[in-house]
Structure formats: structure tokens, C-alpha cells
Design an enzyme around this catalytic site. Structure first.
Site, mmCIF file in Angstrom:
data_model
loop_
_atom_site.group_PDB
_atom_site.id
_atom_site.type_symbol
_atom_site.label_atom_id
_atom_site.label_comp_id
_atom_site.label_asym_id
_atom_site.label_seq_id
_atom_site.Cartn_x
_atom_site.Cartn_y
_atom_site.Cartn_z
ATOM 1 C CD GLU A 150 -2.675 0.911 2.723
ATOM 2 O OE1 GLU A 150 -2.521 -0.131 3.414
ATOM 3 O OE2 GLU A 150 -3.511 1.803 3.005
ATOM 4 C CB CYS B 112 -4.749 -2.385 3.873
ATOM 5 S SG CYS B 112 -3.910 -2.800 5.414
ATOM 6 C CE LYS C 14 -6.988 1.176 3.561
ATOM 7 N NZ LYS C 14 -5.764 1.533 4.323
ATOM 8 N N GLY D 161 23.323 3.264 28.231
ATOM 9 C CA GLY D 161 23.748 3.304 29.621
ATOM 10 C C GLY D 161 23.509 1.937 30.244
ATOM 11 C CG LEU D 162 25.418 -2.379 30.305
ATOM 12 C CD1 LEU D 162 24.292 -2.555 29.302
ATOM 13 C CD2 LEU D 162 26.698 -3.009 29.762
ATOM 14 C CB SER D 163 22.022 -0.223 35.179
ATOM 15 O OG SER D 163 21.156 -1.315 34.892
#
Lengths: 537, 537
Positions: free
Chosen positions: A46, A149, A113, A289-291
Site C-alpha cells: 500500500e 488493506c 481504498k 547506559g548499562l546498569s
């Protein structure tokens, strides 16, 4: 008499607004379909000229003109194959969500449509006028019906096409992924094809567009309602399908399909949405940011799967409240994934804020938010320096109840887990570890903590996530009321607390980064709640 | 034969979702209309039981039930006056945007809105089914037609009501303020009433609801199209209007109206929107970061006018780049307004961030953003401590081109000037100073600067605001293309630069706080643009 048609379902990854780029993809696909597959027809998704959803770009005349110019360029450039191409179409009667059937430089037909979705994430009533005409075109003397659709979700469009002689239906789609969406699509297609005894060729997009992810799932359903071809999930594909049409029936040779597990589908949706957001917006690198907790661990795993280890950098920002095992687990993950990382303590910054203000209680909410915002300021400074995009790690459960700091851990260009409830975060981590174990088991096993105060646990503040997520599902996804939820055996106090938190944190969500949508009701365009509201139930 | 009706236009300030609170206001107004004014009819605004717009609350069954219970409670409690009350109405045919005519415990009639706006900020197609029936009720033997808001913008609804005998039209509305909206409304009402030779009674809301401000502007237009009564702007009012109906005409005694200036209307819109956002969300105090520049000066003036000087606190946060005159002017303003203030240097914080990272160039964008974010972190910490809401001070011109720091100066619960272009900021400051001079003239006269680097001026980076605002008007409000704008005499390079900046900063706007809408196309619900987009024209 029997004739055979070869139809290509073009499951493509297009870019909203990139008319020239899309055109190139469409032209290349059509030529490949013609030259390599010797196909008779290629069916694009579409609005394939513009990508989906173009949103308010559709209100700009210059955009609509560019789309029509693109359509005419396609018409001139592709010969020798019949093409079904979607595009917006402005006439004196209004703007239509249309598709044109193009063959050898001529328009064989055009369909508009009829059913315009205007719910959930869809705003088609904002832009388009509904079409009223059935469209059946004759391709190689076979009458073929076209619907778009949402038209499939109603009976009339296919019925009318069949009534006007259509022997098969071609349906371009822009149907975003949701959990269980394949099942829903197949149910509708089965019902429609069986009722009218007509095969349906269903093409969909693949790829991410802001919060939406298109999963592909293009397929063919035969006249008895059986799915007989499937183009797969989350992958580009030109799928050829041969259909033999005799005077009495249309026959398609079936191929088998193995459906991936729900976890695999969701994981792939997140990977796809993340990758396309980064690539289509011109970024290469990301910062996380890894905690040492599960949310950032899963986020970084997804990022590495989406972008490769060289495009993901972990920033570990400990404070006085960061436990040793958090540091160990964060470092172990970085090591396993083999990604670069940096460790920056937030203590100097935290102390500087404290010395600038007079804050009494050390464990107050103010203090906790300051820590989250110190991390935010560092991540954003790194992002400014490197041009890398910050990925936010908040999950759906936290965002629902506001257990996240605005301008703190909520910062970022994309909130990868925004629509992933905490219980699903665990399921996805386990799924990913089954492929190869990358997330340290201790991260999965330990009790969730924000580590913004000593010995803090999420469950000190929130109900257990199993209960919280159940309430969220009933209240948000199913729109149930408090009484209904209580009647299912959850304590009233808990339900009322959660519902109050949901309402109270609306303002936070409205300033949150976009996230990748996997639920029917996510926190993006499909949630339009007032901030100012007296309704608290 | 002649009969006289006294009709009250109830220009009320209701709260979305606060059904019990709204009900109390409606009941009190109806009793006052009956007892004090001896009125025959009271006409409330559209969806008066729920407030407008209820947005996705309309998708909750519990909300719809509560609204209907509210309606029945009203019906039982108010006797002796005929009331036109708006409410959502769920039937087997769908959900309708309805109003009921209630008299002495009975429903005399019910009308369902026929034209559902689904453009701009309106999403009524998302929730409602369009009504199809004309509604003419007999009140004191006079046939009266009812239409709702958008119905007036089309000819058929009033035409049909008149055809069915209506001698006057009652119209409940929920029509938000925009610049020049009164002129537009009056034009429509004049056209409609004159065409069908029927007087129209038009009631609208007053008050703020998130980004929307309702300006009142309730009025009566006679059968010749002349406005003959007006309830004023931005003020609650029960306005009685007598209409004498003879067999041949309906006569209304006119009262004169003096329209306020555009600056006054806009200023009042901002004051109203600000006041209601704060009050309806349960805040009392506000914090404003005061820089010595015009935007924060106007914001703080608006806040004091909206909330009183005791509910506004200025935070002055100088850095090494803050000039002496900025400090002087900020302090002068604080002194004139007699508000409390605090001076907190951002230097310790700025140094702490720098020492945590390795940032080379001192005047880089990274450095500038860090400063803005240091201010953000301090303001938010103060907000957390005091419970006061931070007002963001960014103006429309800056937000359009992204000349603002996300999580920095863009933080806050409400962006008061989000829809006020810089050139209008000056006009409003001058307007306010005419009432009594509160903003130091030097703030108005000096060249705009963000003071994030030495001797920085906005015009080092951006075109002069007079040109920038012209481009924004043509590109955003009028949806013109680049070529069209260039043809109006603006340099192509400048236009292209501005348009590129608009597209590039979409992600910032989508994380911005809500702002008060005064333009037809603002940056809230009426702008739905993709972030990921290849369309750059």
C-alpha cells in the site's frame, strides 16, 4: 481452458517520504520480477511510492505532486510486466489512498481504498476520502479484483469484485506488527477467501518506521481459505507464486510454513525496528547506559543483534549505590558482547548538584531523580560529541506507572523496550540466551532494582511485576475497569494504586522518546489521553 | 401572536473527565438561570458532561457509563428549566457526540452531531459515528432546532432544521481559540443565519485544556446575520438573551460589543491556558528559569498575571557566559514583579561534567548543550523538592528550527510560548508593558542571545527573526513549498536552511512539553509528522 499467471509478492522495506529512493526500489524489483522470474504481475504494498504512514506529509501539495511525478516516472520506466503500485491520488473529489495497475506505459485501472482505518495508530480519515468504486482489471484476459488493506476486514469490497467477475484478488497492505497479528490476518483472509471462493494475494511491508514495525507476513490464501504461500517475517522478499486458472477454478501449489515462536517474532520486531530507526535516520552508532540490570542488558543485546558490535557502545555510570555485582555483571556482558565501553562515575556530578542546592533527605525522590539525570546529561554529552544515538532502556511496565525519571533514564532517541512489559523482558532475555548465552544468568535471576538508594528493590515501591503486568494488560490492552479487574482476583488496593499511577504519569509519557510498538495498544500514536483529566478510574 | 423566551448561554470552564465536578457546575448554573434569571432555557457547551476533548477516555466503557449516569443525575436534579446538555451517547448503532434536551425530569429530544471534525487537533472520527437525523424540539410551543459545532460549518443541518419548522437554532460548541477565530466563527454564523433567516444561539467553552484554550466568544446572531449579543472572551459567563417570537419573525434586542486587540486576545489566551493547566492539574506554584532574555521575561510576566506573584519563583542560573546586563535585567524584573528568586551558578556543575568527560573545543555544541542541561537538572531538582511545576520558556521560532536543547531549556511541564513566534513575543511584551511597565526596556531592545558562548547572538546561527518567522508562517501555517516561498522574495538559501532545520528537529518536538496553542497549525496534536522521513522539501 487453462492459463497460468506468475505473480510476485514484493515484500519491501521502503522509507516514508523518500519518493526517489522508493521509486528506485520499485523499479529494480519490477525489472527483477520480469527478467529473473519471468513474472506477469508484481504486487507492491500500500502507498508504495510514499511509504507508510506518510502522516501530515499528505497535507503538503508539494509532497502529493512529488508522489504523482514518481508514479509517472515508474510508468515510463517499467515495461513488460504488469505492476500494482500504491500512491496517494488527489482529484477534485478529494485525496484517495489509491493504487494503479500499470502495464507497458499505460494505466489499466486505478482503485481507491474504500475502508479508511481511523483508530489505533491509524489516522486515514484525517487525510483521505473513501473510494466507492469496485475495481476489476483484466490482465492477460483474467479478471482480477483489487482491494487495499482495511478493505479486507469488511465483506463488501471482495464480494463486489467477485460479483464483477474477479477470479483472484490482489491486496496491497501496510499492516504493522502486533503480537498475534499473523493469526488475525490469516483468520480474516481465510474467512474472506472462503466466503467468496476466491484466492487472495496479500503483500505487506517489512521494516521499521518510527514506532511501527512491519513484519512482512505476505501470503497467498487459496479459494478454500488455506494459506498456501508465505513470504516469511522480517525479511525482504520477492516471492513468486504461480496460479493456474481454469474455467472452473484457480489452483495454487502450496508450500509449507513453520511459524516462529512468539518470543522470536517479538525479538525480531525489536531488532528490525531498532535497526531501521537508526539506519533510516542516518545514524550508525548507538550509546546505551548499562546498569547491570536486565533492561539495559536486553537493550544492548538487541542493539548488537541489530547493528553489529561495532555500532554499540556501553556507558557504565556507577554511583555510591551501585553494587559490586552490578558492576561485575555489566562488565561481563560487555566482555561477552565484545563491545567498547566507558566507565564514568556520576559521583562528582552528583556532589556538584548537591552542593548547588540544599537537599535534606539523602534517599528522597529528588536525590534519586538527580542521579538519573546526571547519567542523562553524561549520555547526551557523549551523544553530542560522537553523533551516536542514545537508546533509552525503560520498559513498558515502568513507563506505564511512571517508575522512570523524565530527562533521566527516559532520555534517548529511541526507547527500545517502551512496549515490552518487564515479564516479557525476562522471556526475551531467556529466548536470546538460548541462541547463545550472552546475558549473565545473575542479571536475569536477581531482584530488579533501580539502585538509586541503598538496598532499593523495585518491589519496595511497585507490586510484583507478574501482578503489575497482569493489571496493565487488563487495564490498558483490554480497557477493563477497576471492578472488572478486581473480580479477576487481584487485590483492590493494588489495582487502584496502579491505575492511579498510570493516570498520574501521563505527562511523562507525552515527553518520552518513541518506542517500538508490539502491542495493539502501545504508548505511541495509539494512546491519546489528556494530561489534564478528572477521570481517575 | 408573540411569545418571549429567555435563553441563557452558559459559557463555562469545565474539566475533561471530571464528570462529578462538571455535573455540579451544570446543576448550579441551571438553578441560577432558573432562579436568578427566570430563564426558560439554558444552553451548555458541547459534551458538557465530560468536558472537551475527552480523547481516548471515550474508548473506556467505564467512562461512557459514568457520563450517562451523570446525565441521568442531572435530569433528576434540575427541574423548572429546559436544559440542553452535551454528552457522549453509546447505542447499538455506535457512539454519538450527542446532546439531550431535558425538561422536568424528561428527555424532550436528543440530537447527534452529523459532521465530525477529523482534522487539525480534532479526532472525532476516531470515536464517534455521525448522526443522521435532524432534531427540532418544541419548547413552550416554539419549534427549536439543535446542531452541534462543526454542523454549523455546513449548510445542510441548519437548512433541515429550518425546513422542519425551527424558528431558532441552539448550538453547543467546543471551539478552541486561534488567532482570528472570532472573525471566522462570525462569518460562518452570519452566512448560516442569513441564508436560512433564523437566529443562532452559539455557546462555547472558556478555559484551558492541555494545549487547547477555549476563548468563550459565545454569541447570538439574528436572522439577518447580525451579531447582537456577545458573552465576552476568556471569562465565565451566564448570558441571558431574550428573544421575542411572533408569527412572522424572531426579534432580539442587540447589545454592542468592543473587540479586544489581537495582542490582548493572545495574551489572555496564554494567561488562561497557563492558569488552567496549573490549577486543573493540582499545582499551585511554578518555577521559571530567568535568563535576562525576552522569552523568560514574558513567561514570568504571564505566570504572574495568571497565578499571582506568590505562585511564581524565578531561578537565575548564570554561567561564565552570562553578561552583566543579563543579571541586572533579570534582577530588575524580579524586583518589579516582586517575586521570590534564587541565584544558583551552574559553574560547579558545568565543571563537574567537563571533568567527567574529555571535551575539547570550549565553544562546541556539546558544551552549549551541557550548560542548558545543567540548568535543566537544577530546575527539575527544585521542582521535585517543592512540587512546583517548571515552565519552559522556548518560543515557537526556536522550537521550529530546533534552536533549543532537548532535556535542557526544553524541560518543563508546560511550554508557555511554544506557539508564540519570536516576533510575536516582542509584540506581547510591548502590549504587556503598555498596561504597566514590568519588563525592562533593555530586555526588549537588546539582540537575542542564548549566552551559551562568548558574545553569542541568535543571528549568528539563524536568519533574523523577522525573516525566520515569515518563512515559518508560509511553510508551516500555509503549507507552502520552498519555490512558492522563494517567489515571495525570500532568499532561496535561507528558505532551504530553515526548512531543513524544521525537518531535522522533528524528534525534539516530539519530546517537547505541551504548549498553549494559538495558531491554526501549532506543534501539538495538529502536527503529526514522521521523524523518519526522506521528504526534505
Amino acid at each position: 481452458m487453462s492459463r497460468t499467471l506468475r505473480i510476485i509478492l514484493a515484500q519491501l522495506n521502503l522509507v516514508v517520504g523518500d519518493i526517489q529512493g522508493n521509486l528506485m526500489q520499485l523499479i529494480n524489483a519490477a525489472k527483477l520480477a520480469r527478467d529473473t522470474f519471468s513474472a506477469d504481475i508484481i504486487l507492491f504494498p500500500e502507498l508504495s511510492i510514499t511509504g507508510y504512514p506518510p502522516e501530515d506529509l499528505l497535507l503538503r501539495k508539494t509532497f502529493l505532486n512529488a508522489a504523482i511525478e514518481g508514479l509517472y516516472e515508474f510508468k515510463e520506466k517499467v515495461h513488460g510486466i504488469c505492476c500494482v503500485v500504491g500512491h496517494p491520488y488527489l482529484t477534485e473529489q478529494g485525496l484517495f489512498n489509491a493504487c494503479s495497475v500499470i502495464h507497458n506505459g499505460a494505466f489499466l485501472g486505478r482503485y481507491a481504498k474504500q475502508h479508511l482505518p481511523n483508530y489505533g495508530v491509524f489516522d486515514e480519515g484525517r487525510y483521505f476520502t473513501a473510494g466507492k468504486e469496485t475495481c476489476v482489471v483484466s490482465i492477460q484476459n483474467i479478471p482480477i479484483g483489487i482491494v487495499i488493506c482495511e478493505d479486507l476486514w469488511f465483506d463488501i469490497p471482495v464480494q463486489q469484485a467477485v460479483k464483477q467477475g474477479a477470479r483472484l484478488i490482489l491486496a496491497p497492505n501496510a499492516s504493522p506488527y502486533e503480537i498475534n497479528k499473523h493469526t488475525t490476518r490469516l483468520r480474516i483472509l481465510t474467512q474472506r477467501s472462503r466466503t467468496h471462493a476466491v484466492p487472495i494475494f496479500y503483500t505487506n511491508y517489512v521494516g521499521g518506521q518510527d514506532e511501527l514495525v512491519f513484519d512482512g507476513d505476505s501470503m497467498v490464501v487459496d479459494a478454500t481459505g488455506e494459506m498456501c504461500h508465505h513470504a516469511g517475517f522480517f525479511t525482504k522478499k520477492l516471492m513468486p507464486v504461480d496460479i493456474e486458472i481454469t474455467d472452473i477454478h484457480a489452483k495454487i501449489i502450496p508450500t509449507p510454513l513453520a511459524l516462529p515462536s512468539e518470543e522470536e517474532q517479538i525479538y525480531q520486531a525489536l531488532v528490525t525496528g531498532l535497526r531501521d530507526y537508526i539506519k533510516k535516520n542516518g545514524f550508525s552508532g548507538t550509546l546505551v547506559g548499562l546498569s547491570g540490570g536486565i533492561d539495559s542488558a536486553l537493550t544492548v543485546a538487541l542493539a548488537v543483534d541489530a547493528l553489529g558490535k561495532n555500532n554499540v557502545k556501553a556507558i557504565i555510570m556507577p554511583s555510591r549505590y551501585t553494587s559490586e555485582i552490578s558492576m561485575e555483571d555489566a562488565c561481563a556482558l560487555v566482555h561477552t558482547l565484545d563491545i567498547t565501553h566507558e566507565i564514568i562515575s556520576i559521583e562528582p556530578l552528583f556532589l556538584a548538584v548537591q552542593s548547588s542546592l540544599t537537599i535534606k533527605e539523602e534517599t528522597s525522590l529528588t536525590q534519586q531523580n538527580i542521579q538519573a539525570r546526571c547519567r542523562g546529561i553524561l549520555l547526551m554529552a557523549l551523544s553530542n560529541q560522537t553523533g551516536d544515538l542514545v537508546l533509552s532502556t525503560s520498559n513498558r511496565s515502568e513507563i506505564a506507572v511512571g517508575y522512570a525519571t523524565l530527562y533521566g533514564d527516559m532520555i534517548g532517541g529511541l526507547a527500545v523496550l517502551k512496549d515490552v512489559p518487564k515479564t516479557l523482558v525476562y522471556r526475551l532475555a531467556n529466548y536470546r540466551n538460548q541462541l547463545n548465552p550472552i546475558i549473565p544468568q545473575r542479571i536475569i535471576d536477581r531482584a530488579p532494582t533501580a539502585e538509586l538508594a541503598f538496598n532499593q528493590k523495585d518491589e519496595d515501591t511497585l507490586p510484583p511485576y507478574s501482578i503489575l503486568d497482569k493489571i496493565l494488560e487488563l487495564y490498558l490492552d483490554q480497557e477493563q475497569g477497576i471492578d472488572e479487574i478486581v473480580n479477576q482476583g487481584i487485590e483492590r488496593n493494588t489495582v487502584e494504586q496502579v491505575v492511579a499511577l498510570i493516570h498520574k504519569s501521563e505527562y511523562k509519557r507525552q515527553q518520552a522518546p518513541p518506542g517500538i510498538r508490539i502491542h495493539h495498544k502501545a504508548f505511541g500514536k495509539d494512546r491519546r489521553y489528556p494530561i489534564t483529566s478528572g477521570f481517575k478510574q
